[in-house]
Design an enzyme around this catalytic site. Sequence first.
Site, short mmCIF file in Angstrom:
data_model
loop_
_atom_site.label_atom_id
_atom_site.label_comp_id
_atom_site.label_asym_id
_atom_site.label_seq_id
_atom_site.Cartn_x
_atom_site.Cartn_y
_atom_site.Cartn_z
N CYS A 192 -4.81 2.54 -3.61
CA CYS A 192 -3.55 2.97 -3.01
C CYS A 192 -2.43 1.97 -3.25
O CYS A 192 -1.55 1.78 -2.41
CB CYS A 192 -3.69 3.24 -1.50
SG CYS A 192 -4.78 4.60 -1.14
N HIS A 217 0.87 -1.18 0.00
CA HIS A 217 0.00 0.00 0.00
C HIS A 217 0.91 1.24 0.00
O HIS A 217 2.02 1.19 0.53
CB HIS A 217 -0.84 -0.05 1.28
CG HIS A 217 -1.91 0.98 1.39
ND1 HIS A 217 -1.67 2.28 1.78
CD2 HIS A 217 -3.25 0.90 1.19
CE1 HIS A 217 -2.81 2.94 1.81
NE2 HIS A 217 -3.79 2.14 1.46
N GLN A 223 -4.72 -5.14 6.94
CA GLN A 223 -5.69 -6.09 6.37
C GLN A 223 -5.61 -7.46 7.02
O GLN A 223 -6.21 -8.41 6.51
CB GLN A 223 -5.47 -6.21 4.84
CG GLN A 223 -5.67 -4.92 4.07
CD GLN A 223 -7.12 -4.43 4.08
OE1 GLN A 223 -8.04 -5.15 4.46
NE2 GLN A 223 -7.32 -3.18 3.66
N ASP A 280 2.76 -4.53 8.14
CA ASP A 280 1.56 -3.72 7.96
C ASP A 280 0.36 -4.65 8.14
O ASP A 280 0.04 -5.44 7.24
CB ASP A 280 1.59 -3.08 6.56
CG ASP A 280 0.27 -2.38 6.22
OD1 ASP A 280 -0.70 -2.49 7.00
OD2 ASP A 280 0.22 -1.74 5.15
N LYS A 283 -10.80 -0.25 10.23
CA LYS A 283 -11.02 -1.43 9.40
C LYS A 283 -11.44 -2.64 10.26
O LYS A 283 -11.63 -3.73 9.75
CB LYS A 283 -9.76 -1.78 8.61
CG LYS A 283 -9.38 -0.71 7.58
CD LYS A 283 -8.12 -1.13 6.84
CE LYS A 283 -7.44 0.02 6.14
NZ LYS A 283 -8.13 0.46 4.92
C1 LIG Z 1 -2.64 -2.78 3.54
C2 LIG Z 1 -2.95 -1.39 3.99
N1 LIG Z 1 -2.00 -0.63 4.56
C3 LIG Z 1 -2.25 0.61 4.99
C4 LIG Z 1 -3.49 1.18 4.87
C5 LIG Z 1 -3.69 2.59 5.35
O1 LIG Z 1 -4.51 2.62 6.45
P1 LIG Z 1 -5.00 4.03 7.05
O2 LIG Z 1 -5.52 4.81 5.89
O3 LIG Z 1 -6.06 3.63 8.01
O4 LIG Z 1 -3.83 4.66 7.71
C6 LIG Z 1 -4.52 0.42 4.28
C7 LIG Z 1 -5.89 0.95 4.12
O5 LIG Z 1 -6.23 1.79 3.35
C8 LIG Z 1 -4.24 -0.88 3.82
O6 LIG Z 1 -5.18 -1.62 3.22
#
Ligand SMILES: Cc1ncc(COP(=O)(O)O)c(C=O)c1O
Lengths: 413, 134
Positions: free
Chosen positions: A371, A129, A210, A207, A233
């Site tokens: 993203c 991401h 998910q 990370d 999430k």
């Molecule tokens: C794998 C992953 N990493 C990071 C993020 C970023 O999360 P956040 O926008 O809650 O900081 C997301 C979600 O958009 C994600 O799916």
Amino acid sequence: MTDPIFPYDIATVRADFPVLHQEHHPGTPLVFLDNAASSQKPAAVIDAMSTYYRQSHANVHRGIHKLSEEATAAYEGARKKVQRFIHAASPREIIFTRGTTESINLVAQTWGRATLGPGDVVLATVMEHHANIVPWQMLAQEKGFSLQYVPLLPDGTLNLEVYRRWLHELPVKLVTVMHGSNVLGTVNPVAHMARLAHEAGALILVDGAQSVPHMPVDVQALDCDFLAFSGHKMAAPTGVGVLYGKRALLEAMPPWMGGGDMISRVTLAGSTWNELPYKFEAGTPAIAEVIGLGVAVDYLSALGMENIHRQEQLITRYALERLSEIPGVTVYGQAEQRGAVAAFTVDGIHAHDVAQMLDADGIAVRAGHHCAMPLHDLLSLPATARASFYLYNTPAEVDALVTALYRAKQAFA
Amino acid sequence: MYDMYRENILDHAKHMRNHGLLDPNDFDHEEHNPLCGDTLHLTLRLDADGIIREVGWEGSGCAISQASASMLGERLIGMSLADAKALNRQYVLDLIGFPLTMNRVKCALLSLKTLVVGAYGHEHWITIEDRDEA
Ligand SMILES: Cc1ncc(COP(=O)(O)O)c(C=O)c1O
């Protein structure tokens, strides 16, 4: 789906989520399949935040009056709940942030800034991401280290041969990898990757945006050095997330933001830092949101993360089966270990138009690059549509998705 | 919301007018929509009086963004570049002809954005966006 063996009663669970009980427009129920972007919240979480504001709001860690004590107890209670939820050794290893993005930036700006320099390598993957690419690119530009990306195999899993080789050949200081992919669904073997990283003398950041919402995650079993995830999430509010870090690492790291709460003593000549976790929590935190996160963790734990995972595996397998029956629909990612995500394209219809037409039938999916632009570049796709599931989704909702996709194809034929 | 895919949009999305780049040309600019990655590459040929005589474009994106490029392109022919540069958001939204949700407005405006940024630079486009949204 014939006679599914679900681990819990979905209808009962759905009754807990107020948002789900609405019609998109008269006669058409809402089918919410955009959970990878953000999940819905159970009434218990919404009520806990409201009760807090109605009955016990005050700043935390700063008052000796009753309300401040209550707020502080609730805030710190949530920290302990999160600690148990991810099996951290100590609540001091749980730092509340705004979310995954901020958690990763915190590691980059403290550990990374203090440690990384020319000649060092940070190893990410091509499926990351943007939240796990951009903070490292920004820091690499400043500090002169090199950022490399582990490539993919055709089935959408990481090329672990290359990973192993690079760990041996390159001066890798940090591996930073997503646990579950928000596009391909791939669940990466992070425990195995952590062992290899440590053998090569590198740290590993996971990370968990998910994974933590969808499956049991045990930071001590994984032996990861850092874990980042977001509340929104996992049935909790927006604006709150977590950075887990091994205590010794966190102790040695310099603070990031300066201000109230993070200091031990301030003089005009200089300051000393507060103990963990407060060293990394400058300023008034998102108290109501943290309390909401604690209640969400209770909710998920009561259902059981094993059960949630089993339930989602059933729904996802069913969705993949049904989607692959539709002519012209391609689903991306064929990993054996797979999360509750199905990114797909429909021949001849742009993903945006797919999402718009599904919306007309009450079905919420996301369209775009999610993203993960580098991953979409690799797949030579400008955009995909993505259906993503959570603990409350039903086989009937998958059927509604499939029916609506046939209708969209008809309109564009 | 299937309204959004009425005949004229689908017609323009399927049968794109003035599709294909002009070379040589008097105007050549490419833009993308960072939200969704849609791209539009616009080329123009002008006559000695600064009137747009030919339009050529290529892009990738959803039906709304592509139809908007096709529709705007048709209207540009015969317009002076100076007049074209003064077009506003509403002009393009009127071409589309039905209300768009906020996220889809960006898709529809990619064609105008490409023209304005190519002619005046990015700052100017931001000014237009801020003014029209205010
Ligand atoms: C794998 C992953 N990493 C990071 C993020 C970023 O999360 P956040 O926008 O809650 O900081 C997301 C979600 O958009 C994600 O799916």
